[in-house]
Design an enzyme around this catalytic site. Structure first.
Site, mmCIF file in Angstrom:
data_model
loop_
_atom_site.group_PDB
_atom_site.id
_atom_site.type_symbol
_atom_site.label_atom_id
_atom_site.label_comp_id
_atom_site.label_asym_id
_atom_site.label_seq_id
_atom_site.Cartn_x
_atom_site.Cartn_y
_atom_site.Cartn_z
ATOM 1 N N HIS A 1 -13.698 -18.221 14.761
ATOM 2 C CA HIS A 1 -13.900 -17.386 15.964
ATOM 3 C C HIS A 1 -14.977 -17.944 16.883
ATOM 4 O O HIS A 1 -15.220 -17.389 17.952
ATOM 5 C CB HIS A 1 -14.238 -15.952 15.565
ATOM 6 C CG HIS A 1 -13.031 -15.157 15.193
ATOM 7 N ND1 HIS A 1 -12.156 -14.653 16.135
ATOM 8 C CD2 HIS A 1 -12.520 -14.821 13.992
ATOM 9 C CE1 HIS A 1 -11.172 -14.018 15.521
ATOM 10 N NE2 HIS A 1 -11.369 -14.104 14.221
ATOM 11 N N SER B 1 -15.159 -12.036 11.660
ATOM 12 C CA SER B 1 -14.032 -11.621 12.493
ATOM 13 C C SER B 1 -13.919 -10.112 12.679
ATOM 14 O O SER B 1 -13.315 -9.669 13.645
ATOM 15 C CB SER B 1 -12.729 -12.179 11.925
ATOM 16 O OG SER B 1 -12.574 -11.797 10.585
ATOM 17 N N LYS C 1 -6.964 -20.039 17.978
ATOM 18 C CA LYS C 1 -7.580 -18.902 18.665
ATOM 19 C C LYS C 1 -7.942 -19.312 20.098
ATOM 20 O O LYS C 1 -7.062 -19.411 20.928
ATOM 21 C CB LYS C 1 -8.738 -18.379 17.833
ATOM 22 C CG LYS C 1 -8.184 -17.677 16.595
ATOM 23 C CD LYS C 1 -9.208 -17.227 15.599
ATOM 24 C CE LYS C 1 -8.478 -16.437 14.503
ATOM 25 N NZ LYS C 1 -9.091 -16.596 13.186
HETATM 26 C C1 PLP Z 1 -8.290 -16.736 11.930
HETATM 27 C C2 PLP Z 1 -9.247 -17.244 10.933
HETATM 28 C C3 PLP Z 1 -8.881 -18.312 10.097
HETATM 29 C C4 PLP Z 1 -7.492 -18.868 10.065
HETATM 30 O O1 PLP Z 1 -7.181 -19.605 11.212
HETATM 31 P P1 PLP Z 1 -5.646 -19.864 11.606
HETATM 32 O O2 PLP Z 1 -5.702 -21.070 12.451
HETATM 33 O O3 PLP Z 1 -5.174 -18.634 12.307
HETATM 34 O O4 PLP Z 1 -4.898 -20.084 10.326
HETATM 35 C C5 PLP Z 1 -9.845 -18.806 9.238
HETATM 36 N N1 PLP Z 1 -11.100 -18.282 9.190
HETATM 37 C C6 PLP Z 1 -11.471 -17.254 9.985
HETATM 38 C C7 PLP Z 1 -12.873 -16.723 9.911
HETATM 39 C C8 PLP Z 1 -10.554 -16.696 10.871
HETATM 40 O O5 PLP Z 1 -10.923 -15.672 11.627
#
Ligand code: PLP
Length: 379
Positions: A195, A167, A226
């Site tokens: 992502h 990320s 996302k």
């Molecule tokens: C954003 C993210 C999460 C968490 O996801 P949410 O649905 O926002 O709780 C988990 N792993 C990674 C790599 C992320 O970037």
């Protein structure tokens, strides 16, 4: 934290989460959202949510294992399983809950986790909750991961975990190579595709599809928060895995299920992914345009391969100053410093969306050029 300059005020969004929007009374090109495809405001998702509220109300009333499993929860899981080409899927309240709940359920204190140093916080918290031993390998270093596996007893249960897309770097985990060593040493293979969900693979089905690793990854975690534009996380794998998580994953057992509007919007998002491929095309078109623009201005954009492009400036204070100066010019690119990234690797993180216009992106590039020169980041 205030004394160390680590205190940050929350930026407040006025209006909808669009590619060009208003935060703190300032109109900005938003390069800090994970709403990759613009689905958070897509008419079909909004309509599905409204209809679900009219028909089913606003809450599910219980955890999944008591009376909180609605027909639409099962439908979404069935749709996701088909989308991911797996036997079964279980949805959690968030990607964080999916990761932490799954890792802590699958492992116990006698097991070992082999984890990329840049894996997401929710994986790390799951490892800690499980009390398993954690062995960290340097970012994307397959040989180091192999060395760790090689030195563990064959009888010990091991799980090898990588993010699909990292990320803060925007680069991809070396999934095929990691699958190979997991197979070689009998480790469970897990990928966190937060992502990558909606971004990589056919119709956005993830990195397992992108790398043609079908059948080689035991646990795939995805997010609905996302690119899918709504909220939630899910775990994709065998029927036995999902059945096990129904009985052991604590966020599934002890926290209330999604309200109807959320689930209906997620189902509509899958419809959109399958019937409107143009959003994914636009996302990648914008990604190529913006990345090339930043590079040609002379910024250090690291090794990104995704719509996330870091602009690495070094010191955290400089990154914060550049982010503030860009914000004043109408460009929102969040600065990220230690401990999220290494001390000398502070950066601005940019994320393009399918819904940015070329004018939005050109304007952002012009402001990056101006502010970058003013602050001496580029010549
Ligand atoms: C954003 C993210 C999460 C968490 O996801 P949410 O649905 O926002 O709780 C988990 N792993 C990674 C790599 C992320 O970037």
């Amino acid at each position: 934290m205030k004394e160390q300059g680590l205190y940050r005020k929350l930026r407040v969004l006025e209006g909808a989460a669009a590619a060009h929007c208003t935060f703190d009374h300032t109109s900005v090109v938003n390069l800090s959202s994970n709403n990759y495809l613009g689905l958070a405001t897509h008419p079909r998702l909004k309509q599905a949510a409204l209809e679900a509220v009219a028909k089913y109300g606003v809450g599910s009333g219980a955890v999944r294992t008591i009376s909180g499993t609605m027909e639409m929860h099962i439908e979404l899981e069935r749709r996701l399983a088909a989308f991911k080409h797996v036997e079964s899927v279980v949805v959690f309240q968030s990607g964080f809950a999916a990761n932490a709940g799954t890792v802590s359920a699958v492992l116990s204190k006698d097991d070992v986790v082999i984890s990329d140093e840049l894996n997401h916080a929710s994986i790390i918290d799951g490892c800690r909750l499980s009390r398993a031993a954690i062995k960290v390998f340097p970012h994307k270093d397959v040989d180091a991961a192999r060395q760790i596996l090689k030195n563990l007893p064959a009888s010990q249960r091991k799980i090898l975990i990588t993010d699909g897309v990292f990320s803060m770097e925007g680069d991809l985990g070396p999934l095929p190579e990691l699958c190979t060593i997991a197979e070689e040493y009998g480790a469970i293979m897990m990928v966190d595709d937060a992502h990558a969900s909606g971004v990589f693979g056919t119709n956005g089905s993830g990195t397992v599809d992108h790398f043609k690793c079908h059948g080689r990854v035991d646990i795939q975690v995805g997010t609905l928060s996302k690119a899918i534009g709504v909220l939630g996380g899910y775990v994709a794998g065998t029927g036995a895995l999902v059945d096990f998580l129904y009985h052991r994953a604590r966020p599934f057992l002890f926290s209330t299920s999604h309200p109807p509007a959320v689930t209906a919007a997620c189902i509509a998002a899958l419809d959109v992914l399958e019937s409107e491929p143009e959003w994914l095309d636009r996302l990648w078109d914008n990604t190529r345009f913006f990345k090339a623009g930043l590079k040609s201005l002379g910024f250090n954009t690291g090794l990104s391969e995704s719509p996330i492009t870091p602009v690495i400036v070094g010191q955290a204070a400089l990154a914060a100053k550049m982010s503030d100066a860009l914000f004043a010019q109408g460009v929102f690119a969040q600065s990220i410093g230690f401990p999220t990234v290494a001390r000398d690797q502070a950066r601005l993180r940019t994320i393009v969306a399918a819904t940015h216009t070329k004018e939005d992106l050109q304007y952002a590039l012009d402001m990056f050029a101006r502010v970058g020169r003013e602050l001496g980041v580029i010549n």
